[in-house]
Design an enzyme around this catalytic site. Structure first.
Site, short mmCIF file in Angstrom:
data_model
loop_
_atom_site.label_atom_id
_atom_site.label_comp_id
_atom_site.label_asym_id
_atom_site.label_seq_id
_atom_site.Cartn_x
_atom_site.Cartn_y
_atom_site.Cartn_z
N VAL A 4 0.84 -1.21 0.00
CA VAL A 4 0.00 0.00 0.00
C VAL A 4 0.87 1.26 0.00
O VAL A 4 0.73 2.12 -0.87
CB VAL A 4 -0.95 0.01 1.22
CG1 VAL A 4 -1.72 1.33 1.29
CG2 VAL A 4 -1.91 -1.16 1.17
N ARG A 151 -6.29 -3.71 -5.26
CA ARG A 151 -6.14 -5.16 -5.41
C ARG A 151 -4.70 -5.46 -5.79
O ARG A 151 -4.16 -4.85 -6.74
CB ARG A 151 -7.08 -5.68 -6.50
CG ARG A 151 -8.53 -5.77 -6.07
CD ARG A 151 -9.45 -5.92 -7.25
NE ARG A 151 -9.57 -4.67 -7.99
CZ ARG A 151 -10.38 -4.53 -9.04
NH1 ARG A 151 -11.08 -5.55 -9.49
NH2 ARG A 151 -10.46 -3.35 -9.65
N GLU A 152 -4.07 -6.40 -5.13
CA GLU A 152 -2.69 -6.75 -5.49
C GLU A 152 -2.68 -7.27 -6.92
O GLU A 152 -3.56 -7.98 -7.36
CB GLU A 152 -2.12 -7.77 -4.51
CG GLU A 152 -1.85 -7.16 -3.14
CD GLU A 152 -1.21 -8.13 -2.19
OE1 GLU A 152 -0.57 -9.09 -2.63
OE2 GLU A 152 -1.38 -7.93 -0.96
N GLY A 257 -13.72 -20.34 -6.57
CA GLY A 257 -12.34 -20.83 -6.45
C GLY A 257 -12.18 -21.66 -5.19
O GLY A 257 -13.16 -22.09 -4.60
N CYS A 264 -5.46 -9.42 3.10
CA CYS A 264 -6.52 -8.48 3.50
C CYS A 264 -7.83 -9.13 3.92
O CYS A 264 -8.29 -8.92 5.05
CB CYS A 264 -6.77 -7.51 2.35
SG CYS A 264 -5.34 -6.48 2.05
N LYS A 334 -3.13 -15.58 -5.29
CA LYS A 334 -3.89 -15.42 -6.53
C LYS A 334 -2.91 -15.13 -7.65
O LYS A 334 -1.69 -14.99 -7.41
CB LYS A 334 -4.93 -14.31 -6.41
CG LYS A 334 -4.32 -12.93 -6.25
CD LYS A 334 -5.36 -11.83 -6.39
CE LYS A 334 -4.69 -10.47 -6.29
NZ LYS A 334 -5.59 -9.36 -6.55
C1 UDX Z 1 -8.62 -7.11 -1.72
C2 UDX Z 1 -9.67 -6.09 -2.13
O1 UDX Z 1 -10.18 -6.41 -3.42
C3 UDX Z 1 -9.07 -4.69 -2.16
O2 UDX Z 1 -10.07 -3.74 -2.49
C4 UDX Z 1 -8.47 -4.39 -0.79
O3 UDX Z 1 -7.89 -3.10 -0.77
C5 UDX Z 1 -7.44 -5.43 -0.43
O4 UDX Z 1 -8.03 -6.73 -0.44
P1 UDX Z 1 -6.63 -8.43 -2.82
O5 UDX Z 1 -6.62 -9.15 -1.51
O6 UDX Z 1 -5.37 -7.92 -3.38
O7 UDX Z 1 -7.64 -7.13 -2.69
O8 UDX Z 1 -7.20 -9.42 -3.90
P2 UDX Z 1 -8.59 -9.70 -4.63
O9 UDX Z 1 -8.33 -9.63 -6.08
O10 UDX Z 1 -9.67 -8.88 -4.08
O11 UDX Z 1 -8.84 -11.25 -4.23
C6 UDX Z 1 -8.97 -11.57 -2.87
C7 UDX Z 1 -9.19 -13.09 -2.79
O12 UDX Z 1 -10.47 -13.42 -3.34
C8 UDX Z 1 -8.17 -13.90 -3.58
O13 UDX Z 1 -7.85 -15.09 -2.88
C9 UDX Z 1 -8.91 -14.23 -4.88
O14 UDX Z 1 -8.45 -15.43 -5.48
C10 UDX Z 1 -10.33 -14.38 -4.37
N1 UDX Z 1 -11.34 -14.10 -5.39
C11 UDX Z 1 -11.44 -12.85 -5.90
C12 UDX Z 1 -12.21 -15.11 -5.78
O15 UDX Z 1 -12.11 -16.25 -5.32
N2 UDX Z 1 -13.17 -14.84 -6.71
C13 UDX Z 1 -13.30 -13.60 -7.27
O16 UDX Z 1 -14.18 -13.42 -8.12
C14 UDX Z 1 -12.40 -12.58 -6.86
#
Ligand code: UDX
Length: 470
Positions: A4, A151-152, A257, A264, A334
């Site tokens: 961040v 989102r990362e 998934g 987060c 991810k």
């Molecule tokens: C998340 C939030 O999206 C972001 O707004 C916040 O600031 C930080 O946390 P991040 O953790 O980087 O971001 O990843 P994200 O892409 O949101 O995915 C989070 C988890 O959910 C991952 O394990 C991903 O695989 C899973 N996921 C995401 C799903 O299983 N299905 C989806 O459709 C989206």
């Protein structure tokens, strides 16, 4: 200077602000000043190098003197989960004390601002304001709550093209400061009006937690739908389409998934459940979604274990030995990131090694996360079995060297899908089990999985079917 802070500082500099990024780790600062970026984020390195060359961005140790010309102190330190699920606030409190000490020595003819970008529990802004009052600085130092929604893997894009910028303050001057900070991101004042959302500090804090809480809940919801598809032979992909076509639901963020991970969602949902209970409004729905998510990770690991047992039998029958070779594609939590925190892959490895020991060999591949897995294993050297893992950054080498019997596609990296080298290797195997944890693999029709020795386990089809309706 993490996922961040480094992104925020760099993007602030990119849009024209003058930014000094402070950190406690000298090695990280040295690397950054030499253009070595400690995290993988698409597009970040170029922005860092440009901003540094334009002298808009610099990196220094957090013990250096700071000029009183500084307007804004951005807090972007970690708030990891504590023992009871609540966020650990030691790093935030330490920075707050440091800022208060510095501002105390600044001239009183201007206002200064603390901008809280870290994800912090409800009431943190009030806590900071109380500390400021304790130091008689209430007329000089103000608090802006500004949670991030990055989102990362796409943090730079999320920062520079946000759906909204949430600003929590208790006075107009703080709003004006936030406007000065963010208006360069937008093309004109009307976009600023539409995208910058002003509210109270505590509401801004809540918006962050409820955003992640809702998204976590949404993921568990679609994952549970995927489980039912398996038991009633419904089409998961059609279900996702049919749901997503409803404008009230939408198609984004509806991909099933193995369960959510990362630094987060698990942390923020734990904190939201803790603080909501502490404020007499427990998030019971979210609790179910989180419990389901953890249970899902275990169920997937156990389904794979069942496959290992079946494959061991096949190998004993065929070759007289029972060692099962496993290829794990995707180590990070991810795709498009090197972050392995609370990754499902780690829990799968843990279960396989703790149950099967040296009767399995694991080769792990990830385009970006191999170094982090190596560091994780070194840091957790107590568990010697992890040292047996072959970590291979090159996908084709991982396929060749693993001599795999089982391949697990654990994340949605685009180069896992339709990979001809992988497909050919699968096609040539006499016995092979493929675990597609996101239902993303679309194999050509000449690759057949129709026998006890050649099986494809896909999410939403037969990945968890062994559990039936339990
Ligand atoms: C998340 C939030 O999206 C972001 O707004 C916040 O600031 C930080 O946390 P991040 O953790 O980087 O971001 O990843 P994200 O892409 O949101 O995915 C989070 C988890 O959910 C991952 O394990 C991903 O695989 C899973 N996921 C995401 C799903 O299983 N299905 C989806 O459709 C989206």
């Amino acid at each position: 200077m993490g996922y961040v802070g480094l992104v925020a500082g760099t993007c602030y500099a990119h849009v024209g602000h003058e930014v000094k990024c402070l950190d406690s780790e000298q090695s990280k600062i040295k690397d950054l000043n030499n253009g070595i970026i400690p995290i993988y984020e698409t597009g970040l390195k170029e922005l860092v190098l440009n901003a540094v060359s334009e002298r808009k961005l610099s990196f220094a140790h957090n013990n250096i003197a700071i000029s009183s010309d500084t307007d804004l102190f951005v807090i972007a330190v970690g708030t990891p989960s504590g023992a009871n699920g609540s966020a650990y606030m030691g790093f935030v409190h330490s920075v707050v004390s440091d800022v208060i000490k510095r501002v105390s020595a600044f001239p009183s003819n201007k206002s200064y601002y603390i901008l809280v970008k870290s994800t912090v529990p409800i009431g943190t802004a009030k806590y900071i304001r109380d500390r400021i009052a304790d130091n008689s600085l209430s007329n000089k130092l103000h608090v802006i709550s500004n949670p991030e929604f990055l989102r990362e893997g796409r943090a730079v894009k999320d920062f520079l093209e946000p759906d909204r910028v949430v600003i929590g303050t208790d006075n107009k001057a703080a709003n004006d400061m936030a406007y000065r900070l963010y208006s360069p991101i937008f093309k004109d004042s009307s976009e600023c009006e539409n995208k910058i959302f002003y509210t109270s500090n505590v509401t801004a804090e809540l918006i962050k937690y409820f955003t992640n809480g809702y998204l976590s809940y949404r993921i568990s919801f679609i994952n549970q739908a995927a489980d039912l598809c398996e038991n009633v032979d419904a089409s998961l992909s059609d279900l996702m389409c049919g749901l997503g076509m409803d404008s009230r639901i939408g198609s984004s963020y509806l991909s099933p998934g193995p369960g959510f991970g990362g630094s987060c969602f698990p942390k923020d949902t734990r904190e939201l459940m803790y603080s909501s209970s502490a404020n007499s409004s427990p998030m019971t729905l979210l609790q179910h979604a989180v419990n389901y998510n953890e249970d899902r990770k275990l169920k997937i690991a156990h389904s794979i274990l069942r496959g290992v047992q079946q494959m061991a039998g096949i190998k004993k029958e065929e070759y007289g030995n029972k060692k099962v070779n496993i290829l794990l594609l995707g180590i990070a939590f991810k795709e498009e990131t090197d972050d392995i925190r609370e990754s499902v892959s780690l829990s799968i490895i843990d279960r396989l090694l703790s149950v099967c020991g040296d009767s399995v060999s694991i080769t792990a591949h990830d385009p970006k996360a191999c170094e982090n897995l190596k560091s994780y294993i070194d840091a957790n050297s107590r568990d010697q079995s992890w040292l047996s893992i072959l970590i291979e950054k090159d996908m084709e080498k991982s396929i060749q060297n693993s001599d795999y019997d089982i391949v697990i596609v654990a994340t949605r990296w685009s180069n896992f899908i339709g990979n001809s080298f992988l497909e050919k290797s699968i096609k040539d195997k006499k016995s092979v089990f493929v675990y597609d944890l996101h239902n993303i693999m679309r194999f050509p029709e000449d690759i057949i999985f129709d026998s006890y020795k050649r099986q494809l386990f896909s999410l939403g089809k037969n990945l968890l079917k062994i559990w039936g309706n339990k």
